[in-house]
Design a protein around this motif. Structure first.
Motif, mmCIF file in Angstrom:
data_model
loop_
_atom_site.group_PDB
_atom_site.id
_atom_site.type_symbol
_atom_site.label_atom_id
_atom_site.label_comp_id
_atom_site.label_asym_id
_atom_site.label_seq_id
_atom_site.Cartn_x
_atom_site.Cartn_y
_atom_site.Cartn_z
ATOM 1 N N ILE A 56 0.848 -1.204 0.000
ATOM 2 C CA ILE A 56 0.000 0.000 0.000
ATOM 3 C C ILE A 56 0.882 1.252 0.000
ATOM 4 O O ILE A 56 0.673 2.180 -0.784
ATOM 5 N N ILE A 57 1.929 1.236 0.860
ATOM 6 C CA ILE A 57 2.812 2.410 0.960
ATOM 7 C C ILE A 57 3.495 2.683 -0.383
ATOM 8 O O ILE A 57 3.472 3.793 -0.912
ATOM 9 N N GLY A 58 4.093 1.635 -0.964
ATOM 10 C CA GLY A 58 4.800 1.795 -2.245
ATOM 11 C C GLY A 58 3.862 2.209 -3.358
ATOM 12 O O GLY A 58 4.194 3.073 -4.180
ATOM 13 N N SER A 59 2.662 1.613 -3.358
ATOM 14 C CA SER A 59 1.712 1.879 -4.443
ATOM 15 C C SER A 59 1.208 3.315 -4.425
ATOM 16 O O SER A 59 1.054 3.933 -5.472
ATOM 17 N N VAL A 60 0.951 3.840 -3.220
ATOM 18 C CA VAL A 60 0.422 5.210 -3.119
ATOM 19 C C VAL A 60 1.382 6.199 -3.783
ATOM 20 O O VAL A 60 0.975 7.061 -4.570
ATOM 21 N N ILE A 61 2.672 6.035 -3.495
ATOM 22 C CA ILE A 61 3.678 6.933 -4.091
ATOM 23 C C ILE A 61 3.702 6.734 -5.610
ATOM 24 O O ILE A 61 3.726 7.681 -6.388
ATOM 25 N N ILE A 78 13.948 -10.400 1.572
ATOM 26 C CA ILE A 78 14.163 -9.622 0.353
ATOM 27 C C ILE A 78 14.569 -8.191 0.705
ATOM 28 O O ILE A 78 14.223 -7.701 1.789
ATOM 29 N N SER A 79 15.293 -7.540 -0.194
ATOM 30 C CA SER A 79 15.725 -6.163 0.053
ATOM 31 C C SER A 79 14.515 -5.222 0.136
ATOM 32 O O SER A 79 13.566 -5.334 -0.655
ATOM 33 N N PHE A 80 14.589 -4.303 1.078
ATOM 34 C CA PHE A 80 13.558 -3.278 1.223
ATOM 35 C C PHE A 80 13.357 -2.542 -0.111
ATOM 36 O O PHE A 80 12.241 -2.201 -0.498
ATOM 37 N N TRP A 81 14.463 -2.336 -0.813
ATOM 38 C CA TRP A 81 14.407 -1.572 -2.063
ATOM 39 C C TRP A 81 13.724 -2.338 -3.178
ATOM 40 O O TRP A 81 13.094 -1.737 -4.047
ATOM 41 N N THR A 82 13.871 -3.640 -3.149
ATOM 42 C CA THR A 82 13.146 -4.448 -4.146
ATOM 43 C C THR A 82 11.645 -4.318 -3.890
ATOM 44 O O THR A 82 10.859 -4.088 -4.817
ATOM 45 N N VAL A 83 11.282 -4.446 -2.600
ATOM 46 C CA VAL A 83 9.858 -4.355 -2.235
ATOM 47 C C VAL A 83 9.298 -2.990 -2.653
ATOM 48 O O VAL A 83 8.281 -2.903 -3.353
ATOM 49 N N MET A 84 10.000 -1.925 -2.260
ATOM 50 C CA MET A 84 9.499 -0.582 -2.563
ATOM 51 C C MET A 84 9.518 -0.312 -4.069
ATOM 52 O O MET A 84 8.606 0.305 -4.616
ATOM 53 N N GLY A 85 10.581 -0.780 -4.718
ATOM 54 C CA GLY A 85 10.714 -0.578 -6.173
ATOM 55 C C GLY A 85 9.580 -1.250 -6.927
ATOM 56 O O GLY A 85 8.958 -0.651 -7.810
ATOM 57 N N VAL A 86 9.293 -2.490 -6.552
ATOM 58 C CA VAL A 86 8.244 -3.248 -7.242
ATOM 59 C C VAL A 86 6.885 -2.578 -7.028
ATOM 60 O O VAL A 86 6.119 -2.365 -7.977
ATOM 61 N N PHE A 87 6.593 -2.201 -5.779
ATOM 62 C CA PHE A 87 5.273 -1.614 -5.512
ATOM 63 C C PHE A 87 5.165 -0.186 -6.051
ATOM 64 O O PHE A 87 4.075 0.236 -6.450
ATOM 65 N N PHE A 88 6.278 0.521 -6.083
ATOM 66 C CA PHE A 88 6.261 1.844 -6.708
ATOM 67 C C PHE A 88 5.938 1.681 -8.201
ATOM 68 O O PHE A 88 5.105 2.394 -8.761
ATOM 69 N N THR A 108 4.424 -0.923 -9.759
ATOM 70 C CA THR A 108 3.043 -1.368 -10.015
ATOM 71 C C THR A 108 2.055 -0.223 -9.731
ATOM 72 O O THR A 108 1.079 -0.047 -10.442
ATOM 73 N N GLY A 109 2.358 0.565 -8.700
ATOM 74 C CA GLY A 109 1.519 1.730 -8.391
ATOM 75 C C GLY A 109 1.583 2.751 -9.517
ATOM 76 O O GLY A 109 0.568 3.325 -9.911
ATOM 77 N N PHE A 110 2.783 2.943 -10.058
ATOM 78 C CA PHE A 110 2.980 3.882 -11.164
ATOM 79 C C PHE A 110 2.116 3.464 -12.354
ATOM 80 O O PHE A 110 1.396 4.281 -12.934
ATOM 81 N N LEU A 111 2.182 2.177 -12.708
ATOM 82 C CA LEU A 111 1.385 1.678 -13.833
ATOM 83 C C LEU A 111 -0.101 1.863 -13.554
ATOM 84 O O LEU A 111 -0.870 2.230 -14.439
ATOM 85 N N SER A 112 -0.477 1.622 -12.302
ATOM 86 C CA SER A 112 -1.863 1.759 -11.906
ATOM 87 C C SER A 112 -2.344 3.206 -12.090
ATOM 88 O O SER A 112 -3.410 3.455 -12.653
ATOM 89 N N GLY A 113 -1.541 4.155 -11.628
ATOM 90 C CA GLY A 113 -1.887 5.573 -11.768
ATOM 91 C C GLY A 113 -1.833 6.017 -13.215
ATOM 92 O O GLY A 113 -2.643 6.820 -13.672
ATOM 93 N N PHE A 114 -0.884 5.468 -13.951
ATOM 94 C CA PHE A 114 -0.679 5.835 -15.353
ATOM 95 C C PHE A 114 -1.824 5.329 -16.222
ATOM 96 O O PHE A 114 -2.336 6.028 -17.082
ATOM 97 N N LEU A 115 -2.238 4.081 -15.965
ATOM 98 C CA LEU A 115 -3.285 3.479 -16.784
ATOM 99 C C LEU A 115 -4.682 3.808 -16.268
ATOM 100 O O LEU A 115 -5.673 3.557 -16.946
ATOM 101 N N GLY A 116 -4.750 4.330 -15.048
ATOM 102 C CA GLY A 116 -6.052 4.665 -14.473
ATOM 103 C C GLY A 116 -6.836 3.437 -14.073
ATOM 104 O O GLY A 116 -8.050 3.381 -14.220
#
Lengths: 342, 97
Positions: free
Chosen positions: A91-96, A183-193, A195-203
């Protein structure tokens, strides 16, 4: 004859068939519970086909997704399929990421192209198609080569070769006991950022992007990916329900009818996860998103009605397959139990 | 030295999301915040929804969210009982691919 099921929608101020609302809710509920997605990409064109007022489609859909996600997440949690810690990070990564994606869309919306349209429209549609087809084909390939990979892994284990070390292990490392991964914190945040980016981009809600990302990029077992994704969808749905309610575009009566169907469907979808193996879920998901991609391609070609029917036909067929598999699995389990008893 | 580079890389990655807030609002959606719906001839439930919609959208949003959550919870509870009765109960499953 079906007119007897017509109900008045007080916010949209028109009559609509309650049976259609319950049926659409049910089909999307089965898919949502089984794949861990919200299903807005099915609901909006389906409502469109039957003449639901489009101004209220997204808000009403998100409202019912919230209720449905509660049902599905609760059941997945009971089955041990929800990794709460991973879900909260998602949720945190996706929101950003969503915010960043929305900003890119705003930027593209300022660029006019021929016919009065902005660059955002075609860019989003083509990206959507590439994503759906790419993801679907990759998942089909993954399914087709699973035995080969399992054999190679078994052979490596026999000769005593160590498992390959993960290339990206930048500290801090995070441990997710429910999924059994470190797993690395950065992998987790990177992946969710991402997927969140695609979500916001595609609506879109993004469940269909997050679920495979949890499997292939984070390394979750399929059932946990489904349950954890639904946990994230629940929060997105709650926020969507609230914010669209404030905008006045939720028809609450329609949402309740859809929720009744969706809640029953979600129970069935979640229960089916028990009987269909991880790779089986991946295969059905791959077919579903390729068909969704075909629907977007038809829409791009201007065949809007055909596009809506393709996505709805795919959803209904997939729903029938899931229910048939559930029934077969249930009968088999019952027979085995009876054999054990005797 | 390795730790030092890890700290530097962490700082850099932490700064990246700042790029997300480049200014400007998010996506635009239909907004009927000022819309009023008709209330004549409605039954009690529809009247309640229409009245809350017309009087205060914040209250309407609250009602929608609470009802969706509550209905979802109630249906989950009831269907769970039904599935248990027909023997389709679920408990923790083994995670295999």
């Amino acid at each position: 004859m079906l007119d007897m099921f017509n109900v008045y929608l007080p916010i949209a101020e028109q009559n609509f068939n309650a049976l259609i609302l319950v049926a659409i809710g049910f089909a999307v509920g089965v898919l949502g519970g089984f794949f861990g997605v919200g299903g807005a990409w099915v609901v909006t064109p389906a409502l469109n086909i039957f003449g639901f007022p489009m101004a209220y489609a997204i808000g009403t859909d998100l409202a019912h997704i919230f209720g449905k996600s509660i049902v599905a997440t609760a059941k997945h949690r009971k089955m041990g399929n929800v990794d709460m810690k991973l879900g909260i990070w998602s949720i945190i990564g996706s929101v950003i990421g969503v915010e960043a994606g929305a900003q890119v869309i705003m930027w593209l919306s300022k660029m006019k192209i021929s016919g009065g349209e902005t660059l955002a429209g075609p860019v989003v549609r083509y990206s959507y198609m590439v994503l759906l087809f790419g993801l679907g084909i990759y998942m089909l390939y993954d399914y087709a080569t699973k035995d080969k990979r399992a054999a190679a892994k078994a052979a490596a284990a026999t000769v005593g070769m160590a498992a390959p070390k993960k290339a990206w292990n930048l500290p801090p490392l995070m441990h997710f006991p429910a999924s059994g991964i470190t797993i690395s914190f950065w992998t987790v945040m990177g992946v969710f950022f991402f997927t969140g980016f695609l979500s916001g981009f595609l609506g879109v809600g993004g469940g269909f992007i997050r679920m495979p990302a949890l499997i292939y990029l984070i390394g979750c077992p399929t059932a946990i990916a489904v349950g954890t994704d639904l946990f994230s969808v629940l929060f997105a749905g709650a926020y969507g329900c609230w914010t669209y309610g404030m905008k006045g575009v939720v028809d609450i009566v329609a949402a309740i009818y859809m929720l009744v169907g969706a809640s029953i469907g979600a129970q069935i979808g979640v229960t089916a996860v028990k009987y269909i193996r991880g790779y089986g879920i991946r295969l059905l998901f791959a077919i579903m998103i390729i068909l969704a991609g075909s629907s977007v391609a038809l829409k791009q070609a201007g065949l809007n009605t055909a596009a809506a029917w393709v996505v709805m036909g795919a959803a209904l067929s997939m729903c029938a397959i899931i229910m048939a598999k559930l029934w077969a699995g249930f009968k088999k389990e019952k027979a085995e139990k009876m054999m054990m008893a005797h | 030295m390795k730790k030092f580079w890890a700290v530097i890389l962490n700082c850099f990655l932490l700064a990246l999301p700042a790029l997300a807030w480049a200014a400007g609002p998010g996506e635009k959606t239909a907004d009927f915040a000022a819309k009023q719906v008709k209330m004549e001839g409605l039954n009690a439930i529809n009247y309640f929804f229409a009245a809350s919609y017309n009087s205060n959208k914040l209250m309407f949003a609250f009602i929608v969210t609470v009802i969706m959550g509550a209905v979802g919870g109630i249906i989950a509870f009831v269907t769970d009982i039904i599935l248990k009765i027909i023997g389709m109960d679920v408990s923790k499953i083994e995670h295999h691919e």
